[in-house]
Design an enzyme around this catalytic site. Structure first.
Site, mmCIF file in Angstrom:
data_model
loop_
_atom_site.group_PDB
_atom_site.id
_atom_site.type_symbol
_atom_site.label_atom_id
_atom_site.label_comp_id
_atom_site.label_asym_id
_atom_site.label_seq_id
_atom_site.Cartn_x
_atom_site.Cartn_y
_atom_site.Cartn_z
ATOM 1 N N CYS A 170 0.878 -1.314 0.118
ATOM 2 C CA CYS A 170 0.127 -0.025 0.013
ATOM 3 C C CYS A 170 0.955 1.332 0.045
ATOM 4 C CB CYS A 170 -0.696 0.050 1.150
ATOM 5 S SG CYS A 170 -2.119 -1.055 1.317
ATOM 6 N N GLN A 171 0.430 2.150 -0.762
ATOM 7 C CA GLN A 171 1.174 3.470 -0.781
ATOM 8 C C GLN A 171 1.127 4.243 0.532
ATOM 9 O OE1 GLN A 171 -0.126 6.052 -4.141
ATOM 10 N NE2 GLN A 171 1.668 7.377 -3.775
#
Length: 142
Positions: A52-53
């Site tokens: 996940c960013q």
């Protein structure tokens, strides 16, 4: 409620927004704000979803053969997205999670309001939930 019933409820909720992009994004962020607060003690490196960013914490526990999730994120829209998954999978049996077919994303047109990076992160959240389900199912078999 079954996983499919919950997904249908989500589809109905989003249909009220009539495809309005701005309202949809605001609604997703509002869902995240309404999510129960994740205890700080669970916001550990082990509970961070890889891929996940944004930072997303996801913790699972098992009670009476069902899995319960705590989740949080450092961004509002991502917290809203993970809240949808928690809503769908909370209190479900491991085998039901593993056998689930997530169709709500296409039905609500999620690809229109989340970009490629968030989409990859969303898939990473789903993968992590399924990994928890697999681990709990294996544990139950012992």
């Amino acid at each position: 409620m079954s996983i499919n019933d919950i997904q249908n409820d989500i589809i109905n909720d989003f249909s009220l927004l009539d495809g309005d992009m701005e309202m949809t994004v605001l609604y997703v962020m509002e869902l995240g704000q309404k999510m129960p607060v994740m205890p700080e003690a669970l916001k550990t490196e082990d509970n961070i979803v890889k891929g996940c960013q944004s930072k997303v914490w996801l913790h699972a526990s098992e009670k009476e053969g069902k899995i319960y999730f705590d989740a949080d994120s450092n961004t509002a829209i991502t917290k809203g997205l993970v809240s949808l998954l928690v809503r769908i999978f909370n209190g479900q049996k491991p085998e039901d999670i593993l056998n689930s077919d997530l169709f709500f994303m296409q039905k609500i047109g999620m690809e229109r309001f989340i970009g490629t990076q968030r989409s990859n992160g969303f898939l990473a959240m789903i993968k992590q939930i399924k990994m928890y389900a697999l681990a709990f199912k294996a544990k139950q078999a012992i």
